[in-house]
Design a protein around this motif. Sequence first.
Motif, PDB file in Angstrom:
ATOM      1  N   THR A 148       0.815  -1.210   0.000  1.00  0.00           N
ATOM      2  CA  THR A 148       0.000   0.000   0.000  1.00  0.00           C
ATOM      3  C   THR A 148       0.852   1.266   0.000  1.00  0.00           C
ATOM      4  OG1 THR A 148      -1.841   1.138   1.097  1.00  0.00           O
ATOM      5  CG2 THR A 148      -0.213   0.109   2.521  1.00  0.00           C
ATOM      6  N   LEU A 149       0.409   2.255  -0.780  1.00  0.00           N
ATOM      7  CA  LEU A 149       1.049   3.566  -0.831  1.00  0.00           C
ATOM      8  C   LEU A 149       0.125   4.539  -1.535  1.00  0.00           C
ATOM      9  CD1 LEU A 149       1.730   2.991  -3.907  1.00  0.00           C
ATOM     10  CD2 LEU A 149       4.095   2.777  -3.227  1.00  0.00           C
ATOM     11  N   ILE A 150       0.615   5.731  -1.811  1.00  0.00           N
ATOM     12  CA  ILE A 150      -0.167   6.726  -2.527  1.00  0.00           C
ATOM     13  C   ILE A 150       0.192   6.648  -4.002  1.00  0.00           C
ATOM     14  CG2 ILE A 150      -0.630   9.191  -2.780  1.00  0.00           C
ATOM     15  CD1 ILE A 150       0.295   9.436   0.199  1.00  0.00           C
ATOM     16  N   GLY A 151      -0.827   6.457  -4.852  1.00  0.00           N
ATOM     17  CA  GLY A 151      -0.556   6.327  -6.274  1.00  0.00           C
ATOM     18  C   GLY A 151      -1.828   6.423  -7.087  1.00  0.00           C
ATOM     19  N   PRO A 152      -1.726   6.320  -8.406  1.00  0.00           N
ATOM     20  CA  PRO A 152      -2.897   6.407  -9.287  1.00  0.00           C
ATOM     21  C   PRO A 152      -3.881   5.273  -9.049  1.00  0.00           C
ATOM     22  CG  PRO A 152      -0.862   6.733 -10.531  1.00  0.00           C
ATOM     23  CD  PRO A 152      -0.457   6.223  -9.180  1.00  0.00           C
ATOM     24  N   TRP A 153      -5.145   5.600  -8.992  1.00  0.00           N
ATOM     25  CA  TRP A 153      -6.174   4.575  -8.788  1.00  0.00           C
ATOM     26  C   TRP A 153      -6.165   3.541  -9.905  1.00  0.00           C
ATOM     27  CZ3 TRP A 153      -9.865   4.181 -12.637  1.00  0.00           C
ATOM     28  CH2 TRP A 153      -9.994   5.282 -13.504  1.00  0.00           C
ATOM     29  N   GLU A 154      -5.739   3.949 -11.099  1.00  0.00           N
ATOM     30  CA  GLU A 154      -5.722   3.018 -12.225  1.00  0.00           C
ATOM     31  C   GLU A 154      -4.808   1.825 -11.976  1.00  0.00           C
ATOM     32  OE1 GLU A 154      -6.118   7.184 -14.255  1.00  0.00           O
ATOM     33  OE2 GLU A 154      -5.042   6.313 -12.543  1.00  0.00           O
ATOM     34  N   TRP A 155      -3.736   2.026 -11.195  1.00  0.00           N
ATOM     35  CA  TRP A 155      -2.795   0.928 -10.986  1.00  0.00           C
ATOM     36  C   TRP A 155      -3.457  -0.250 -10.290  1.00  0.00           C
ATOM     37  CZ3 TRP A 155       2.437   3.565  -9.206  1.00  0.00           C
ATOM     38  CH2 TRP A 155       2.888   4.414 -10.234  1.00  0.00           C
TER      39      TRP A 155
END
Length: 457
Positions: free
Chosen positions: A131-138
């Motif tokens: 888990t981390l902060i990133g694009p929802w598309e990933w």
Amino acid sequence: MSTRPGSAPAASSAQSSGTADDSRAAGRALRDAVAFDAHGAWQPEPDRPDPVERVLAGNAGRQERLIPLRMAESPFAFLRGAATVMAWDLAKSPSIGHNVIIDGDAHINNFGLFHTPRQEVVFDLNDFDETLIGPWEWDLKRLTASINVAARENGVDAAGRDRAVRSSCAAYRAMMAQLAQMSPYDLWQMRSYGSAGRIDTPVKLDSEKKATIEKTVERAMKRTHATMLAKVAEPAGKGWRVKSDPPILTELDAAEKNHVVDGLKAYLQTIAGEWRMMLERYDVADVAHRVVGVGTRAYLVLMIGRAHGDPLFMQVKEGIVPAAAPFVPPLDEPYRHQGRRVVHGQRLMQSSSDALLGWTTISGRDFYVRQMKQIRGSIPLDWLHGATFDYYAWCLGLLLARAHARTGDAALIAGYCGNSDKLDAAYAMWAERYGAQTVADHAAFCAAISVGRVPTA
């Protein structure tokens, strides 16, 4: 672990400062910048790293002799263990630039049944190591690729794979549109129950689908700390010890065992006071090493209640740097402790997290701690065929949308996704192409094992 790089650590969302209508309009406008078709146009980049090298580099520092134990079993097993390979590929894929707290490893097997603190069985995401902060598309792309690869292993043809992925994407879009109209308070109260008699779904289940779910719930309910004691432990003098079962369960020397026990003392300070008081009524009976994932360090801790002699199993698992970390801005300082990062991400994304979830440091390494039997099970993939597979994929799309909406702007994402099936078609194309690539990558990995390039246990 704010969703805005550089801001103070918080569990707040990345909601737009405007209205929901403003966000939806902004999302629709982003279709001009990132067309739906772009999501399905994936192909290997000319400079794509060798997948075997990516796996070996990504697992540096882990217990490397354990890496091939599961990854070589099948293309799906490879996909599960090769998050670092897919992270590189996803970093090259199109995105509208809206970050949320993502699971980072939202494949089909990382959803399951578990107990809430109120002893209700819910169905949700259940693995947050990445888990981390990133694009929802990933997350949506990892989910849909895993659906495709799992379907291949179940003998589902191309048309069936396409249908299952489309089902998942359609559910994601529909749920996100619904959540965009919901208050944050109501969103935080949402649960997907799996308890007998409480199969909570927005569509009517036919007898086949209902029987599959009820069978899984029934099996999961039988898994308790007491049943686990009989399975993995044995009497030792006046107490208990974990039975050695190499290579999965192995004994520790006294020094390493003491390090783990010392780490549990620090862990107690990271959970709520009432649960800390409860745990203080248990004593550590034994600690063993347990193989999980692809070589991360993990310990199984057997605790016994002083008054009643009841067992409580805890898992102490190493938190590692997420595979996608090199491709996103660094987290705020408190969440660079990899155990704390996992705990915070899980608490934000899950509908109801383990009350005993916390973190610690052992011998200079970051760990997180949770109940071993709080997670009760998942639907075996070989049970999924035809309409049941499509339905299950649809459920996972719903759950992923709910998890993303807790830290993202649901109206913006819903505005971008729209009401047509064009995005679903693009993701189905992506998943088919990436599924074929995974089969090829798995074959390369097995070939590397056969020539000794990858060490084996």
